[in-house]
Motif scaffolding. Structure first.
Motif, PDB file in Angstrom:
ATOM      1  N   HIS A 173       0.827  -1.205   0.000  1.00 52.72           N
ATOM      2  CA  HIS A 173       0.000   0.000   0.000  1.00 52.72           C
ATOM      3  C   HIS A 173       0.865   1.261   0.000  1.00 52.72           C
ATOM      4  CE1 HIS A 173      -3.452   2.533   0.828  1.00 52.72           C
ATOM      5  NE2 HIS A 173      -4.232   1.467   0.782  1.00 52.72           N
TER       6      HIS A 173
ATOM      7  N   THR B 175       1.593   4.650   0.856  1.00 53.58           N
ATOM      8  CA  THR B 175       1.018   5.367   1.991  1.00 53.58           C
ATOM      9  C   THR B 175       2.020   6.363   2.557  1.00 53.58           C
ATOM     10  OG1 THR B 175      -0.047   3.270   2.542  1.00 53.58           O
ATOM     11  CG2 THR B 175      -0.259   5.031   4.132  1.00 53.58           C
TER      12      THR B 175
ATOM     13  N   ARG C  98       0.854   9.774   4.308  1.00 48.76           N
ATOM     14  CA  ARG C  98       0.323  10.575   5.412  1.00 48.76           C
ATOM     15  C   ARG C  98      -0.164   9.729   6.582  1.00 48.76           C
ATOM     16  NH1 ARG C  98      -2.577  15.610   4.231  1.00 48.76           N
ATOM     17  NH2 ARG C  98      -4.289  14.601   5.347  1.00 48.76           N
TER      18      ARG C  98
ATOM     19  N   ASP D 135      -2.972   9.954   8.248  1.00 46.78           N
ATOM     20  CA  ASP D 135      -4.362   9.505   8.162  1.00 46.78           C
ATOM     21  C   ASP D 135      -4.497   8.322   7.205  1.00 46.78           C
ATOM     22  OD1 ASP D 135      -3.626  11.269   6.163  1.00 46.78           O
ATOM     23  OD2 ASP D 135      -5.608  12.176   5.969  1.00 46.78           O
ATOM     24  N   ASP D 136      -3.697   8.306   6.141  1.00 48.10           N
ATOM     25  CA  ASP D 136      -3.709   7.149   5.241  1.00 48.10           C
ATOM     26  C   ASP D 136      -3.179   5.898   5.944  1.00 48.10           C
ATOM     27  OD1 ASP D 136      -4.707   8.579   3.073  1.00 48.10           O
ATOM     28  OD2 ASP D 136      -2.718   9.222   2.445  1.00 48.10           O
TER      29      ASP D 136
ATOM     30  N   THR E 143      -5.779   4.584   8.261  1.00 45.13           N
ATOM     31  CA  THR E 143      -6.864   3.970   7.504  1.00 45.13           C
ATOM     32  C   THR E 143      -6.498   2.554   7.072  1.00 45.13           C
ATOM     33  OG1 THR E 143      -7.690   6.103   6.704  1.00 45.13           O
ATOM     34  CG2 THR E 143      -8.274   4.150   5.413  1.00 45.13           C
TER      35      THR E 143
ATOM     36  N   GLU F 255       1.906  15.480   0.466  1.00 46.21           N
ATOM     37  CA  GLU F 255       1.678  14.399   1.417  1.00 46.21           C
ATOM     38  C   GLU F 255       2.964  13.861   2.036  1.00 46.21           C
ATOM     39  OE1 GLU F 255       0.754  12.453  -2.669  1.00 46.21           O
ATOM     40  OE2 GLU F 255       0.783  14.466  -1.791  1.00 46.21           O
TER      41      GLU F 255
END
Length: 208
Positions: free
Chosen positions: A24, A26, A28, A30-31, A34, A81
């Motif tokens: 994945h 990724t 940030r 928040d990412d 998640t 980001e």
């Protein structure tokens, strides 16, 4: 009559059954959170790539046992980001007792793949141990690809993929002298044609 084959759904089935790992992209925080939530909810295996803000949530990542293939950069800028990138991510995961979750990768053309070994050196400068740094270049990423039984360490029965280096793997002065894949030499710095790929940089080997 059978319904038409749906390759996308077959791939998703492999993910949910644990046979396929999701890698994945990724950056940030928040990412990252998640992805951790979705992995917990649906029970699939995941590897975080880049992890620019992984240092902010090292506790959560370590507790979830989610591997991280980190990118190391040495200059600010780039996309928004990645603005909170910090080289401490690997060291913070190690401090949480999770050195096996640390790996490194490059991202041409952001970080030249010829500087792959240097990535681990930057993490050591930020507090990572040399032992975990070397594992992050070798056996850890192999395991993140479910290939730890074939590559990633020098053991009898493995694929015999290895490098011959001129010095300390984490030194900027060290060069790759030879590359072997499957027990066969595929790069030799002593060969002038091969040296082009090691020293040429942008556009090396392209007719221009």
């Amino acid at each position: 009559m059978k319904p038409p084959r749906d390759l996308a759904m077959e791939g998703l089935l492999e993910v949910l059954s644990g046979r396929r790992i999701v890698h994945h992209h990724t950056h940030r925080h928040d990412d990252i959170l998640t992805v951790l939530r979705l992995a917990k909810e649906f029970g699939f295996r995941v590897v975080l790539h880049h992890g620019s803000e992984a240092w902010k949530f090292a506790d959560e990542i370590a507790a979830a046992k989610i591997p991280c293939s980190l990118i190391e950069i040495d200059s600010p800028g780039g996309k928004l980001e990645a603005s909170d990138f910090d080289s401490r991510s690997a060291a913070e995961l190690e401090k949480r007792g999770a050195p096996e979750l640390v790996a490194f990768h490059t991202d041409d053309w952001i970080t030249d793949s010829r500087l792959f070994l240097r990535s681990a050196g930057l993490a050591v400068r930020a507090g990572l141990s040399r032992e975990t740094a070397l594992a992050g270049l070798t056996i850890n990423p192999a395991r993140m690809l479910d290939l730890g039984d074939r590559i990633g360490s020098l053991e009898r029965g493995k694929d015999a993929d290895f490098l011959v280096l001129s010095g300390d793997p984490l030194s900027v002065y060290t060069a790759v002298e030879q590359t072997w894949a499957g027990g066969e030499k595929v790069f030799d710095r002593a060969d002038e044609k091969d040296r082009l790929w090691a020293q040429g940089g942008w556009g090396a080997g392209k007719p221009s």
